[in-house]
Design a protein around this motif. Structure first.
Motif, PDB file in Angstrom:
ATOM      1  N   ALA A 104      15.970 -23.282   9.456  1.00 49.61           N
ATOM      2  CA  ALA A 104      16.264 -22.063  10.180  1.00 49.61           C
ATOM      3  C   ALA A 104      16.708 -20.913   9.002  1.00 49.61           C
ATOM      4  N   ASP A 105      17.330 -21.495   8.013  1.00 48.61           N
ATOM      5  CA  ASP A 105      17.807 -20.455   6.979  1.00 48.61           C
ATOM      6  C   ASP A 105      16.916 -20.348   5.917  1.00 48.61           C
ATOM      7  N   ARG A 162      14.402 -17.670   7.453  1.00 48.77           N
ATOM      8  CA  ARG A 162      14.943 -16.455   7.722  1.00 48.77           C
ATOM      9  C   ARG A 162      14.201 -15.299   6.640  1.00 48.77           C
ATOM     10  N   GLN A 204      11.796 -19.931  17.815  1.00 51.45           N
ATOM     11  CA  GLN A 204      13.054 -19.750  18.081  1.00 51.45           C
ATOM     12  C   GLN A 204      13.708 -18.512  17.210  1.00 51.45           C
ATOM     13  N   GLN A 205      13.471 -18.722  15.882  1.00 51.26           N
ATOM     14  CA  GLN A 205      13.985 -17.866  14.826  1.00 51.26           C
ATOM     15  C   GLN A 205      13.308 -16.529  14.844  1.00 51.26           C
ATOM     16  N   LYS A 218      14.672 -14.573  17.559  1.00 46.67           N
ATOM     17  CA  LYS A 218      16.049 -14.027  17.284  1.00 46.67           C
ATOM     18  C   LYS A 218      16.162 -12.884  16.359  1.00 46.67           C
ATOM     19  N   LEU A 219      14.980 -13.090  15.500  1.00 39.24           N
ATOM     20  CA  LEU A 219      14.992 -11.832  14.524  1.00 39.24           C
ATOM     21  C   LEU A 219      14.196 -10.568  15.018  1.00 39.24           C
ATOM     22  N   HIS A 251      19.466 -13.010  21.135  1.00 38.96           N
ATOM     23  CA  HIS A 251      20.000 -14.298  20.403  1.00 38.96           C
ATOM     24  C   HIS A 251      19.882 -15.397  21.472  1.00 38.96           C
ATOM     25  N   ALA A 266      18.340 -18.520  22.558  1.00 42.16           N
ATOM     26  CA  ALA A 266      17.029 -19.324  21.818  1.00 42.16           C
ATOM     27  C   ALA A 266      16.060 -19.866  22.862  1.00 42.16           C
TER      28      ALA A 266
END
Length: 328
Positions: free
Chosen positions: A203-204, A207, A233-234, A237-238, A320, A322
């Motif tokens: 995920a990091d 991003r 999912q990311q 979230k973004l 947020h 997921a």
């Protein structure tokens, strides 16, 4: 008595000439010399006959190089979770098809552009024909995706290429590279991952990629090359418009298995209202897609551009939350 004429004695010149003539004849009469001379005549004669009687050799055509696609082995069944749903009778199910790995083989890409359907072309940046095919697709109003090269779990056996995104890179390195990738294909409206079964688990690392896509007004389709991918999912979230792949059409490069996967795509579309497939520019895939287009009774769906099946950003109150975990 009549006196007989006396024969004149041969002169020295005539004697020498006769002697030389006899020497030449004696040279030819030597067995070895005569045999060598005969062999020489045979060789010269054979060359002349061969030269004039046989046609010129036709140069053989060099075999065409086999184009290999730098793709990792996609899992046969890695599907997104879908809630049970029955499409209303008045609703026509929709499917979208993305063709990956465009830009390597020019002829295959041109064949894909000839298909009478709204096919999205996912172009690998930096390949030999990437820019040309992008321009042709844009002129034909085909939707263009950036096939973003990402690290697979099988690296270095399978290499995403010089523009690949890797988990060992820093955020700033990833940001610079995704900027370069987006710049290389300015007509793209979205992106999906090329390989990426390793990269999409982090995920990091995702991003900076997803945020840059969002800032550029692009959407993202998770090709789902790993059951552990968190890209979708990311993206949710973004606040990035995104979608998930449902079916790989051509893990088996034969027409009948590809048609079977198309049947499966249609079944999923009827069940859930829509479905997304990914394929590659193989001759067998092109043939199967031609049959798919030509048989609307068997494949009772509407084929739409991928942009129509991309989910808009999740509202801020749910941003947020997921998405459910991906499973086999």
């Amino acid at each position: 008595m009549t006196q007989k004429k006396r024969k004149k004695a041969p002169t020295k010149k005539k004697t020498a000439a006769k002697k030389n003539h006899n020497n030449r004849l004696s040279w030819l009469s030597h067995p070895l010399t005569a045999l060598a001379f005969l062999l020489l005549l045979l060789l010269v004669g054979g060359y002349i006959i061969t030269r004039w009687s046989l046609p010129e050799p036709v140069p053989q055509q060099q075999p065409q190089p086999v184009i290999t696609y730098p793709m990792e082995e996609y899992p046969a069944e890695v599907d997104k979770p879908q809630p049970p749903q029955i499409t209303p009778p008045d609703h026509v199910p929709k499917v979208a098809i993305i063709m990956d790995d465009i830009g390597i083989n020019r002829a295959a890409a041109l064949d894909a552009l000839q298909l009478q359907m709204p096919l999205a072309l996912a172009i690998i940046p930096g390949e030999a024909h990437s820019t040309e095919i992008m321009n042709l697709a844009y002129q034909q109003h085909s939707e263009i995706l950036i096939h973003i090269p990402m690290e697979p779990v099988s690296y270095p056996k399978n290499n995403p290429g010089p523009l690949g995104l890797f988990v060992h890179q820093s955020d700033s390195q990833i940001k610079r590279r995704i900027d370069d990738i987006i710049t290389a294909l300015p007509y793209a409206i979205g992106g999906n991952n090329h390989m990426g079964s390793e990269f999409t688990q982090h995920a990091d690392k995702l991003r900076p990629v997803l945020l840059t896509l969002k800032q550029s007004g692009l959407f993202f389709v998770d090709s789902l090359t790993s059951k552990d991918s968190v890209a979708y999912q990311q993206a949710q979230k973004l606040g990035l418009s995104c979608a998930l792949r449902d079916v790989f059409l051509d893990n088996v490069r034969q027409v009948e298995p590809i048609l079977f996967q198309l049947d499966r795509l249609v079944t999923l579309a009827h069940r859930h209202g829509s479905a997304i497939a990914i394929c590659h520019p193989y001759p067998q895939t092109i043939e199967a897609l031609q049959q798919f287009i030509a048989d609307p009774q068997r494949f009772d769906v509407e084929i739409v551009p991928i942009s129509q099946l991309v989910h808009p950003p999740v509202p801020s109150s749910d941003k947020h939350t997921a998405a459910p975990a991906v499973h086999h």
